[in-house]
Design an enzyme around this catalytic site. Structure first.
Site, PDB file in Angstrom:
ATOM      1  N   GLN A  74       0.836  -1.193   0.000  1.00  0.00           N
ATOM      2  CA  GLN A  74       0.000   0.000   0.000  1.00  0.00           C
ATOM      3  C   GLN A  74       0.877   1.252   0.000  1.00  0.00           C
ATOM      4  O   GLN A  74       1.962   1.262   0.555  1.00  0.00           O
ATOM      5  CB  GLN A  74      -0.929   0.017   1.233  1.00  0.00           C
ATOM      6  CG  GLN A  74      -1.910  -1.117   1.291  1.00  0.00           C
ATOM      7  CD  GLN A  74      -1.344  -2.367   1.983  1.00  0.00           C
ATOM      8  OE1 GLN A  74      -0.142  -2.507   2.189  1.00  0.00           O
ATOM      9  NE2 GLN A  74      -2.222  -3.292   2.312  1.00  0.00           N
ATOM     10  N   SER A  75       0.364   2.314  -0.593  1.00  0.00           N
ATOM     11  CA  SER A  75       1.163   3.542  -0.721  1.00  0.00           C
ATOM     12  C   SER A  75       1.592   4.086   0.643  1.00  0.00           C
ATOM     13  O   SER A  75       2.651   4.702   0.751  1.00  0.00           O
ATOM     14  CB  SER A  75       0.391   4.604  -1.505  1.00  0.00           C
ATOM     15  OG  SER A  75      -0.833   4.903  -0.860  1.00  0.00           O
TER      16      SER A  75
END
Length: 188
Positions: A74-75
Site C-alpha cells: 500500500q502507498s
C-alpha cells in the site's frame, strides 16, 4: 574485512537466505508466497488477504533456509520499505501486468528502490515477476512496452536480473523461483 563481509560469509556458511517480496498493493505478492509455501511445504493453499505490514515465512530448499519477507505494498507502507533492505540477498519485485494504468507506477517504485542501491546492497539479485499474465488479452504488446521501460530502469552494472511472466494462482512461471532465489543467495 568489513562487518558486512563477515555477516555475508556466515550466512553462506549457515546456508541462510533473505528474500524480500515487494511490489504495489494487489500485484500478487502474497499469492506468490502462498504458491511457494504450498508447492515446497505441501501446505494447502489459503485465501489471500492484503498484507498489512509484513509476514515472514521460511522455506527449506536445497539445504538453504530461505526467509521470504512478504511486505505490504500500500502507498502508506512504501516509505518504510527501505527499513527491510539491510542484509537482503534477493529482491523479488512483483508487477500486475493486467492493470495497465498501474504499470508506470510500479516501474517508478522499482526505479526508486534501485536508486537507493547502497541501502539494498549492490550484490542483491533482482527478480521481476510480471504477474497475472492470464488476465492480459494482448500479452505480447504489454510485455514489449514493459520490457523497454524495464530495460531503462534495470541498467545496473554487475547486477544479475531475471524477468519472467507468471500466474501465481496456478504457479505458471514460478516453478523455478526458489532455484533462482537460492542461486542469488549463493552469488551465482
Amino acid at each position: 574485512m568489513g562487518l558486512l563481509t563477515i555477516i555475508k560469509k556466515q550466512k553462506l556458511k549457515d546456508k541462510e537466505c533473505r528474500c524480500l517480496i515487494l511490489g504495489l498493493d494487489n500485484s500478487g505478492k502474497s499469492t506468490v508466497v502462498d504458491w511457494v509455501l504450498s508447492f515446497y511445504t505441501n501446505r494447502p493453499r489459503r485465501e489471500i488477504t492484503p498484507t498489512v505490514g509484513f509476514q515472514i515465512h521460511t522455506v527449506t530448499f536445497e539445504n538453504h533456509n530461505v526467509q521470504l519477507w512478504d511486505i505490504g505494498g500500500q502507498s502508506t507502507l512504501r516509505p518504510y520499505w527501505d527499513n527491510y533492505f539491510e542484509k537482503t540477498d534477493v529482491l523479488v519485485w512483483v508487477m500486475d501486468v493486467a492493470v495497465a494504468s498501474r504499470l508506470e507506477e510500479s516501474v517508478q517504485e522499482l526505479r526508486t528502490i534501485l536508486q537507493n542501491r547502497d541501502r539494498l546492497g549492490y550484490n542483491c539479485r533482482i527478480i521481476v515477476l510480471l504477474n497475472k499474465k492470464d488476465l492480459v488479452a494482448d500479452l505480447d504488446l504489454v510485455l514489449d512496452k514493459l520490457e523497454k521501460d524495464l530495460a531503462v530502469v534495470l541498467k545496473l552494472e554487475n547486477v544479475p536480473i531475471e524477468t519472467r511472466t507468471t500466474n501465481a494462482l496456478n504457479g505458471d512461471g514460478l516453478e523455478t523461483l526458489m532455484e533462482l532465489i537460492v542461486r542469488g543467495c549463493a552469488g551465482v
